[in-house]
Scaffold this motif. Structure first.
Motif, short mmCIF file in Angstrom:
data_model
loop_
_atom_site.label_atom_id
_atom_site.label_comp_id
_atom_site.label_asym_id
_atom_site.label_seq_id
_atom_site.Cartn_x
_atom_site.Cartn_y
_atom_site.Cartn_z
N ARG A 64 30.52 -13.54 38.15
CA ARG A 64 29.19 -12.94 38.09
C ARG A 64 28.16 -14.06 38.05
NH1 ARG A 64 28.22 -7.44 36.46
NH2 ARG A 64 30.16 -6.24 36.38
N HIS A 65 26.95 -13.72 38.49
CA HIS A 65 25.89 -14.71 38.50
C HIS A 65 24.57 -14.08 38.06
CE1 HIS A 65 25.04 -12.88 42.45
NE2 HIS A 65 23.79 -13.31 42.25
N ALA A 66 23.70 -14.92 37.53
CA ALA A 66 22.35 -14.51 37.15
C ALA A 66 21.39 -15.59 37.62
CB ALA A 66 22.24 -14.32 35.64
N VAL A 67 20.19 -15.18 38.04
CA VAL A 67 19.21 -16.11 38.57
C VAL A 67 17.97 -16.10 37.69
CG1 VAL A 67 17.75 -16.71 40.54
CG2 VAL A 67 20.05 -15.78 40.92
N LEU A 68 17.60 -17.28 37.22
CA LEU A 68 16.34 -17.47 36.50
C LEU A 68 15.30 -17.96 37.49
CD1 LEU A 68 14.75 -17.57 33.81
CD2 LEU A 68 15.54 -19.94 33.56
N GLU A 69 14.38 -17.10 37.87
CA GLU A 69 13.37 -17.44 38.86
C GLU A 69 12.33 -18.40 38.27
OE1 GLU A 69 13.41 -16.70 41.93
OE2 GLU A 69 14.92 -15.11 42.05
N PRO A 70 11.57 -19.11 39.13
CA PRO A 70 10.55 -20.02 38.61
C PRO A 70 9.49 -19.31 37.77
CG PRO A 70 11.00 -20.48 40.92
CD PRO A 70 11.72 -19.20 40.58
#
Length: 269
Positions: A64-70
C-alpha cells in the motif's frame, strides 16, 4: 494511550523535486489502513496538529502507498509517522525502510519562491521514521563557510526575496539587543552574497564567557531580518555532522556552527 511499537512495521519513502513524499509499506492489517503524521509537541505540551493519509492498495504485490502532497504545507517542526490499521484504531510507530532522497541532494541549486518549505524524511535517534519540516517566508541558504586563521567567510544565497543596495548582514548577540551590521558582497543576480567576520566584529566586552552570535541578512533597511542557515539538502540534523575548526586571534576564539534548527551561528569566547 501509548502507541504500539512494532519493530516489523517499516515504511519506505521517496521525495520528488516538488516536495511530494510517497510512503510505501507491505499490506498492514485492517480494512482501511491510514498513515498518521503527528507534529511532535514541545515538552509538557499536548498534541495539537496531525495529518491523516489514506493508504491505497497496489495491484502488483499487495503493498500500500500514501502520498503527502506539497500542499497543505507542514508546520515547522518534527513530524512522527504512525500506522493506523483503521480509522480510530490505536496508532503504531513506523520504522524507516529505504529512503530515496536523491532529489534533495542538490536542492540548494534551485531558487525557491516564498514561502520556502522543506521536508526531509529521517530516522530518529531511537530508530523510527519522522519528517523534519521548515516553513519560512524567506530563507538565506549558507553554501560555503571558509575558516582562516583570522576570520570566517560565509557564502550564501537568498530564496523567497531579493537583495538590494542597502542590504546588510546582521550578527545578533543571543539574549541581548546587541547587533553588528556588515555590508555583504552581492552577486550580480541580486540573490547570492558573501560576508567576512572576525574578532573585531564579534567582541562586546563580555569577558571570558561564551557568547553566541546568530546570523541574519536584511534585504532592505525596512525588511525584517532573514535567518541564514542550511536547509536545502538531505541532512535533517546538521549540528554534529558539519563541524568547523575554531579561530584563535587577539585573545578571542571564534567557531561557526549550525544550531539544532540548522541555522548558522558563531560562538565566541
Amino acid at each position: 494511550m501509548s502507541p504500539q511499537r512494532d519493530t516489523r512495521l517499516r515504511a519506505a519513502c521517496a521525495i520528488d523535486t516538488d516536495g511530494r513524499i510517497t510512503f510505501r509499506l507491505p499490506a498492514p492489517p485492517g480494512a482501511h489502513p491510514q498513515l498518521l503524521l503527528r507534529l511532535r509537541p514541545k515538552k509538557g505540551r499536548p498534541e495539537t496538529t496531525r495529518h491523516v493519509l489514506d493508504l491505497e492498495p497496489e495491484r502488483a504485490d499487495g503493498h500500500r502507498h500514501a502520498v503527502l502532497e506539497p500542499h497543505p504545507v507542514l508546520d515547522e517542526g518534527r513530524w512522527d509517522v504512525y500506522l493506523l490499521p483503521e480509522p480510530g484504531a490505536e496508532r503504531r510507530r513506523l520504522r524507516p525502510g529505504p529512503r530515496d532522497l536523491r532529489t534533495l541532494v542538490d536542492g540548494h541549486l534551485r531558487d525557491r519562491p516564498s514561502p520556502v518549505t522543506v521536508r526531509i524524511p529521517y530516522a530518529t535517534k531511537d530508530g523510527f521514521l519522522a519528517l523534519r519540516a521548515w516553513r519560512r517566508t524567506a530563507h538565506a541558504e549558507a553554501r560555503t563557510i571558509d575558516v582562516t586563521d583570522r576570520a570566517v567567510t560565509v557564502t550564501a544565497r537568498l530564496h523567497g526575496a531579493e537583495l538590494h543596495e542597502d542590504t546588510t548582514v546582521r550578527l545578533r548577540l543571543r539574549g541581548t539587543d546587541t547587533v553588528r551590521s556588515l555590508r555583504p558582497r552581492i552577486d550580480d543576480d541580486g540573490r547570492g552574497f558573501s560576508f567576512t567576520a572576525g574578532p573585531g566584529e564579534l567582541t562586546d566586552g563580555g569577558g571570558g564567557a561564551a557568547r553566541i552570535w546568530d546570523v541574519f541578512v536584511r534585504p532592505t533597511a525596512e525588511a525584517p531580518p532573514i535567518r541564514v542557515g542550511r536547509l536545502l539538502d538531505d541532512v535533517a540534523d546538521r549540528k554534529h555532522v558539519y563541524v568547523y575548526p575554531a579561530i584563535e586571534a587577539d585573545g578571542t576564539t571564534l567557531r561557526p556552527y549550525y544550531t539544532v534548527d540548522n541555522d548558522l551561528a558563531i560562538e565566541v569566547t
